[in-house]
Structure formats: C-alpha cells, structure tokens
Design a protein around this motif. Structure first.
Motif, short mmCIF file in Angstrom:
data_model
loop_
_atom_site.label_atom_id
_atom_site.label_comp_id
_atom_site.label_asym_id
_atom_site.label_seq_id
_atom_site.Cartn_x
_atom_site.Cartn_y
_atom_site.Cartn_z
N ILE A 1 -27.91 77.69 -33.63
CA ILE A 1 -28.32 77.99 -35.00
C ILE A 1 -28.82 79.44 -35.02
CG2 ILE A 1 -29.89 77.38 -36.88
CD1 ILE A 1 -29.96 74.56 -35.82
N SER A 2 -28.35 80.21 -36.00
CA SER A 2 -28.70 81.62 -36.07
C SER A 2 -30.11 81.81 -36.61
CB SER A 2 -27.70 82.36 -36.97
OG SER A 2 -27.82 81.92 -38.31
N SER B 1 -30.56 81.11 -40.38
CA SER B 1 -30.75 79.71 -40.79
C SER B 1 -32.17 79.24 -40.49
CB SER B 1 -29.73 78.82 -40.07
OG SER B 1 -28.42 79.09 -40.52
N TYR B 2 -32.72 79.69 -39.37
CA TYR B 2 -34.12 79.35 -39.08
C TYR B 2 -35.05 79.90 -40.16
CZ TYR B 2 -33.03 77.61 -34.39
OH TYR B 2 -32.56 76.87 -33.33
N LEU C 1 -25.45 68.85 -35.33
CA LEU C 1 -25.97 69.97 -36.12
C LEU C 1 -27.08 69.50 -37.06
CD1 LEU C 1 -25.64 72.98 -36.99
CD2 LEU C 1 -24.13 72.12 -38.79
N LYS D 1 -30.32 68.84 -35.32
CA LYS D 1 -31.03 70.05 -34.94
C LYS D 1 -31.87 70.57 -36.11
CE LYS D 1 -27.97 71.83 -31.32
NZ LYS D 1 -29.02 72.11 -30.31
N TYR D 2 -31.29 70.54 -37.31
CA TYR D 2 -32.04 70.96 -38.50
C TYR D 2 -33.24 70.02 -38.73
CZ TYR D 2 -28.64 74.42 -40.17
OH TYR D 2 -27.83 75.53 -40.30
N GLU E 1 -22.80 75.41 -39.53
CA GLU E 1 -24.08 76.04 -39.84
C GLU E 1 -24.06 76.69 -41.22
OE1 GLU E 1 -27.02 79.68 -38.51
OE2 GLU E 1 -25.21 79.28 -37.35
N SER E 2 -23.02 77.48 -41.51
CA SER E 2 -22.95 78.15 -42.81
C SER E 2 -22.87 77.14 -43.94
CB SER E 2 -21.75 79.10 -42.86
OG SER E 2 -20.54 78.38 -42.73
N THR F 1 -26.50 75.37 -44.19
CA THR F 1 -27.52 76.30 -44.67
C THR F 1 -27.26 76.68 -46.12
OG1 THR F 1 -27.86 77.20 -42.44
CG2 THR F 1 -28.60 78.55 -44.29
#
Length: 312
Positions: free
Chosen positions: A85-86, A89-90, A123, A126-127, A199-200, A203
């Motif tokens: 995760i970039s 996003s964090y 994914l 993780k979020y 991810e994109s 997010t």
C-alpha cells in the motif's frame, strides 16, 4: 525466511551435539546395561540434543507462523508491489473522519478461494487492519437473500459478489473486475486480466464516499451515443459520481463537473448547443468523442466546435 533460520539453527545444534556426543561406533556396539557408562552417556546426550533441536525448530515455526498471522509479517517480493500500500493511501486512511463500512456480498471463504478474489480479500484486510475507521462485513447472499435487495434499492449496480463501500449516505459499488486492468486480444477477441490495480480502486472508493464535494460527470444521451463501460468505470475509479443526462428532457445540473459526448450518431439541436455553450462559458468542462464516418452527419455540433477552434 523462517525455514531458512530454522535450518541454520538446526545445523548449529546438530554440530554442537556431534561435538559433545561424538563417540566411537565400536564402543556403541558394546553398550550394555551397567557397562560402558561413558559411551552411553555420550550417546544419550547426542540423541537428546537432536531431539531438543527438533523441538526448538518446531516451536520456532509455530511462533513465527502465529506472529505472521497476527501482525502480517510478510514481504512483498512482486515486481509491481501488488501486495503493498502506497504512502498516499495511508494518508487517505489517516485522514478519515467518519466510519467507512465495506460490505462484501459473498461468502468470505468463497472470495478467498478464487485467484482474483484472494488478492482483493488480502488488500481489503490490510486496509481494515490499518484503520479503525474501516470495517468489513461478509454477507452470504444465499443465506441472506434480502441483503442484496436492500442495497439494490439504492443502486442498480448491486449484484451477488458486489463490494459495497459506504459512508453515511454515500455509497460506491465495486465488482471484482474493477480491481483489475483488462486488455482485449485482437487475434482471439478474448479479454484477459493484465494487471492488479486494487489499491487505486479501493482508495478512490474511500475518497468518493467520504468527500464532501464529489465531482459529478454526466454522460449525454438522446443522440444514439455509444458509451464504453470501461470508461465509466475509469471515471468512477477516479472519484467521479457518474450519471446520464438527456438535454431534451432536463437542464444541465448545477453540480455537473464534466459533460461527456460519447460517439453521438445524431446531430444536436440549436437549443441543446446553446445549453452546452452556456455551460462551457461558465467554466464547465466538455469532453467529446467522435465516431461518425462523415463530418456532414453532425453539422450543428461541428459548427459549434469550430467556434472554439476545434475541427474533426
């Protein structure tokens, strides 16, 4: 890594056991009760050391496996960093002020059993683990069929397998294919998955449902337009709320951030062009895709575009 460290530890302990318990093979054959006590002690020490080493290796694997399950001690070795995760996003998750719920209309095990679903599940987890504002709920539509009906009342896009991201009254509906880029094979005509863009997608959904001012894109209808589904998906993934608009029936909404003319096959009327012109002069954005075979098919539209220095 755990197996490698375990192997190194085992080699060290085996070496230590061999040094402390080294004995003559001929002496071992002579071991009897009450005789060759020294050789027997060495033999027992060597065996005990080996057993101890095996126990330590097993315990080490169990501990590391448990830590990995609880704290996600994994390394992303993929070239595209598909499991990472970039920082952007964090930052989005750190900035969440309201709770966001992710409802998966599919059994959790069923989602994880498929190749494409497993990546999406990893994914989302993780979020969920990172932010206290994010929660995930799995609903099996076979056991709870009314769940789809409740969501379908708010969006026609909801179906079995949908992933619904909600915050207050805002809702974004995602499907597994939204988490992947696809390409069409010109030879066979088949469409295949080319990359993972989970991810994109996720997010962007968070931004869409938590943003106070969501940009609205309207795709114009009423002129035999042809709209690409993937294009609409791309707009939604970029944070737009996408809807359709027929100028002959309704005026351009005040919240319109973008108007899209997608391959119209029938010309616009002067009244419709005047509406577009007023919208653009007031700062609105107009995106035009052309797909006609002859420029004479859309005389009114082309004449308007030429006023802005645009020719087809």
């Amino acid at each position: 890594i755990v197996l490698f460290l375990s192997f190194v530890l085992a080699r060290i302990l085996f070496g230590w056991a061999n040094r402390t318990g080294k004995t003559d093979r001929r002496a071992l054959h002579k071991i009897t009760i009450g005789a060759n006590t020294k050789a027997a002690k060495r033999f027992l020490l060597s065996s005990g050391s080996v057993a101890l080493a095996l126990v330590i290796v097993i315990l080490l694997n169990l501990v590391c496996t448990n830590l990995g399950d609880r704290f996600d001690l994994t390394l992303d070795l993929t070239a595209s960093k598909m499991y990472s995760i970039s920082q952007e996003s964090y930052e989005v998750m750190d900035g969440l002020k309201d709770d966001v719920s992710i409802t998966v209309l599919m059994d959790k095990d069923d989602l994880g059993s498929s190749d494409y679903g497993r990546y999406v599940r990893i994914l989302m987890e993780k979020y969920d683990e990172y932010s206290d504002r994010i929660s995930i709920e799995y609903i099996d539509p076979y056991k709870n069929p009314s769940a789809i009906e409740q969501f379908a009342e708010r969006s026609d896009a909801v179906a079995e397998g949908s992933i619904v991201v909600e915050c207050g009254d805002q809702m974004r509906v995602l499907n597994l294919i939204d988490f992947y880029d696809t390409e069409a094979d010109s030879t066979s005509g088949y469409t295949y998955v080319s990359s993972f863009r989970g991810e994109s997608t996720l997010t962007s959904a968070l931004l869409a449902v938590t943003s106070e001012d969501t940009p609205h894109a309207y795709i114009l209808r009423g002129h035999n337009e042809s709209v690409s589904t993937s294009f609409s998906t791309m707009l939604e993934s970029s944070g737009y709320a996408v809807d359709t608009l027929t100028l002959a029936e309704k005026e351009i909404p005040e919240n319109a951030s973008l108007l899209i003319l997608s391959l119209p096959q029938k010309d616009y009327t002067e009244d419709e062009i005047n509406m577009l012109d007023e919208y653009v002069k007031n700062g609105g954005d107009l995106l035009v895709f052309d797909g006609t075979e002859s420029p004479t098919d859309l005389d009114v539209l082309y004449a308007y575009l030429e006023e802005w220095g645009i020719t087809v």
